[in-house]
Design a protein around this motif. Structure first.
Motif, PDB file in Angstrom:
ATOM      1  N   LEU A   1       0.829  -1.202   0.000  1.00 33.64           N
ATOM      2  CA  LEU A   1       0.000   0.000   0.000  1.00 33.64           C
ATOM      3  C   LEU A   1       0.868   1.257   0.000  1.00 33.64           C
ATOM      4  CD1 LEU A   1      -2.821   1.212   0.129  1.00 33.64           C
ATOM      5  CD2 LEU A   1      -2.739   0.972   2.629  1.00 33.64           C
ATOM      6  N   ARG A   2       1.944   1.235   0.753  1.00 33.04           N
ATOM      7  CA  ARG A   2       2.891   2.354   0.777  1.00 33.04           C
ATOM      8  C   ARG A   2       3.434   2.624  -0.631  1.00 33.04           C
ATOM      9  NH1 ARG A   2       7.304   4.526   4.108  1.00 33.04           N
ATOM     10  NH2 ARG A   2       6.328   3.576   5.936  1.00 33.04           N
ATOM     11  N   ARG A   3       3.776   1.558  -1.338  1.00 34.28           N
ATOM     12  CA  ARG A   3       4.330   1.684  -2.678  1.00 34.28           C
ATOM     13  C   ARG A   3       3.308   2.303  -3.643  1.00 34.28           C
ATOM     14  NH1 ARG A   3       7.604  -2.225  -3.206  1.00 34.28           N
ATOM     15  NH2 ARG A   3       5.990  -3.669  -2.518  1.00 34.28           N
ATOM     16  N   LEU A   4       2.085   1.810  -3.610  1.00 34.40           N
ATOM     17  CA  LEU A   4       1.053   2.332  -4.496  1.00 34.40           C
ATOM     18  C   LEU A   4       0.772   3.805  -4.226  1.00 34.40           C
ATOM     19  CD1 LEU A   4      -1.452  -0.664  -4.511  1.00 34.40           C
ATOM     20  CD2 LEU A   4      -0.126   0.165  -6.469  1.00 34.40           C
ATOM     21  N   SER A   5       0.732   4.174  -2.962  1.00 36.67           N
ATOM     22  CA  SER A   5       0.484   5.574  -2.599  1.00 36.67           C
ATOM     23  C   SER A   5       1.617   6.466  -3.088  1.00 36.67           C
ATOM     24  CB  SER A   5       0.318   5.700  -1.082  1.00 36.67           C
ATOM     25  OG  SER A   5      -0.780   4.930  -0.633  1.00 36.67           O
ATOM     26  N   TRP A   6       2.851   5.961  -2.987  1.00 32.21           N
ATOM     27  CA  TRP A   6       4.011   6.721  -3.468  1.00 32.21           C
ATOM     28  C   TRP A   6       3.991   6.825  -4.993  1.00 32.21           C
ATOM     29  CZ3 TRP A   6       8.213   5.202  -6.542  1.00 32.21           C
ATOM     30  CH2 TRP A   6       9.289   6.099  -6.577  1.00 32.21           C
ATOM     31  N   MET A   7       3.607   5.761  -5.658  1.00 25.21           N
ATOM     32  CA  MET A   7       3.562   5.747  -7.125  1.00 25.21           C
ATOM     33  C   MET A   7       2.491   6.680  -7.681  1.00 25.21           C
ATOM     34  SD  MET A   7       4.041   1.656  -7.906  1.00 25.21           S
ATOM     35  CE  MET A   7       3.580   1.858  -9.647  1.00 25.21           C
ATOM     36  N   LYS A   8       1.450   6.910  -6.917  1.00 26.16           N
ATOM     37  CA  LYS A   8       0.316   7.691  -7.415  1.00 26.16           C
ATOM     38  C   LYS A   8       0.733   9.105  -7.830  1.00 26.16           C
ATOM     39  CE  LYS A   8      -4.312   9.277  -6.174  1.00 26.16           C
ATOM     40  NZ  LYS A   8      -4.852   8.948  -7.514  1.00 26.16           N
ATOM     41  N   ASP A   9       1.759   9.652  -7.201  1.00 23.69           N
ATOM     42  CA  ASP A   9       2.219  11.003  -7.551  1.00 23.69           C
ATOM     43  C   ASP A   9       2.986  11.033  -8.869  1.00 23.69           C
ATOM     44  OD1 ASP A   9       1.142  12.027  -5.238  1.00 23.69           O
ATOM     45  OD2 ASP A   9       2.987  11.782  -4.084  1.00 23.69           O
TER      46      ASP A   9
END
Length: 314
Positions: free
Chosen positions: A260-268
């Motif tokens: 989830l951390r990775r996806l949230s970071w990728m969203k930007d």
């Protein structure tokens, strides 16, 4: 005489189930340039014989943004005590990883050989350390020079070698490597391997010396859920979780938090759909609930709790 104190930078790591990963990440998080590279890792899981769930795609010993030097204890001949060598290494900017006999260090609540990180000292008499000290929880601690001397006195005995240390200390520091950055293709490929339960390829895998027999007995990715269901079955039979089952539920929850951390970071940076993030939030929450139910079961071992854990991870 003025007191000499050295504390190398230390950040709270996002992976804490296993100390070797936590130690490395606690170093790397001090450097913003390291974070994108870390987002390539901790996707693939593996386990052996439905036990010992672990990550497969991170190994600090072959990490391109960590410098690693290994030296046998017996080579530290110019120092009166190993603690003097450790203090000198810290002053030169090196974190020290080494195996210790935990029965000599008061911070531990178990007796075994374990991998310790030393990240600072005061006058070479007090040392700042980190490991899974109590109840498997990763945390900072302190120990005296005498504790550290006693805990390392049989480091060179092959009977005490574990986890690849082979009687050696490791000096670890951050290494600038501009080519080590986030790679979308790497994440997509790793996710595909995870979903298809295939071993990750062409990456810094944790155990590159496994032979064919070892790989035959291993499962990867989604198939690792079998390990958790196996742990539940054992708990139903014997009335408690084995150590491997305890770690499996914690790692499963942590893995989902990292995803989830990775996806949230990728969203930007990439067009990540909000619906995907929401689904992973739901998955992460179920894994967290399973872990909390396991802790509750440790106090009150009721069969209904095991059924609820199974429901949360199904």
């Amino acid at each position: 005489m003025e007191e000499k104190e050295i504390k190398l930078p230390f950040q709270k790591p996002f992976t804490v189930t296993f100390a070797p990963y936590a130690n490395a990440v606690s170093i790397l998080l001090n450097y913003p340039a390291a974070y994108p590279w870390l987002m390539n890792c901790f996707i693939q899981l593996t386990c052996w014989g439905n036990q010992y769930l672990d990550y497969y795609d991170f190994n600090y010993r072959i990490c391109p943004i960590l410098s690693l030097q290994r030296i046998r204890k017996g080579m530290v001949v110019q120092y009166s005590e190993i603690t003097q060598f450790i203090a000198d290494a810290l002053e030169k900017g090196y974190y020290v990883f080494l195996p210790v006999n935990t029965c000599y260090i008061h911070e531990y609540d178990f007796e075994n050989y374990h991998e310790l990180m030393v990240y600072g000292h005061r006058d070479a008499q007090l040392f700042y350390i980190a490991d899974n000290f109590r109840k498997g929880k990763y945390q900072k601690g302190i120990c005296s020079a005498e504790e550290l001397i006693q805990a390392t006195k049989d480091m060179e005995n092959p009977e005490t070698w574990r986890n690849g240390f082979d009687g050696m200390l490791e000096l670890v520091s951050y290494r600038v490597q501009d080519r080590a950055t986030f790679e979308l293709y790497r994440v997509l490929e790793s996710m595909k391997d995870y979903l298809h339960s295939e071993p990750t390829k062409r990456w810094y895998i944790g155990y590159h010396m496994w032979d064919e027999a070892e790989m035959t007995n291993r499962c990867f990715g989604m198939q690792c859920y079998d390990a958790i269901h196996y742990s539940l079955r054992i708990a139903r039979e014997i009335g408690c979780f084995e150590e491997s089952g305890h770690r499996a539920l914690f790692l499963e929850s942590e893995h989902k938090q990292i995803m989830l951390r990775r996806l949230s970071w990728m969203k930007d940076k990439y067009p990540v759909d909000d619906e995907i993030i929401q689904k992973y939030m739901d998955i992460s929450e179920k894994a967290r609930i399973a872990m909390l139910l396991k802790l509750k079961y440790d106090v009150r071992p009721e069969q209904c709790l095991l059924e609820r854990i199974g429901g949360a991870i199904s």
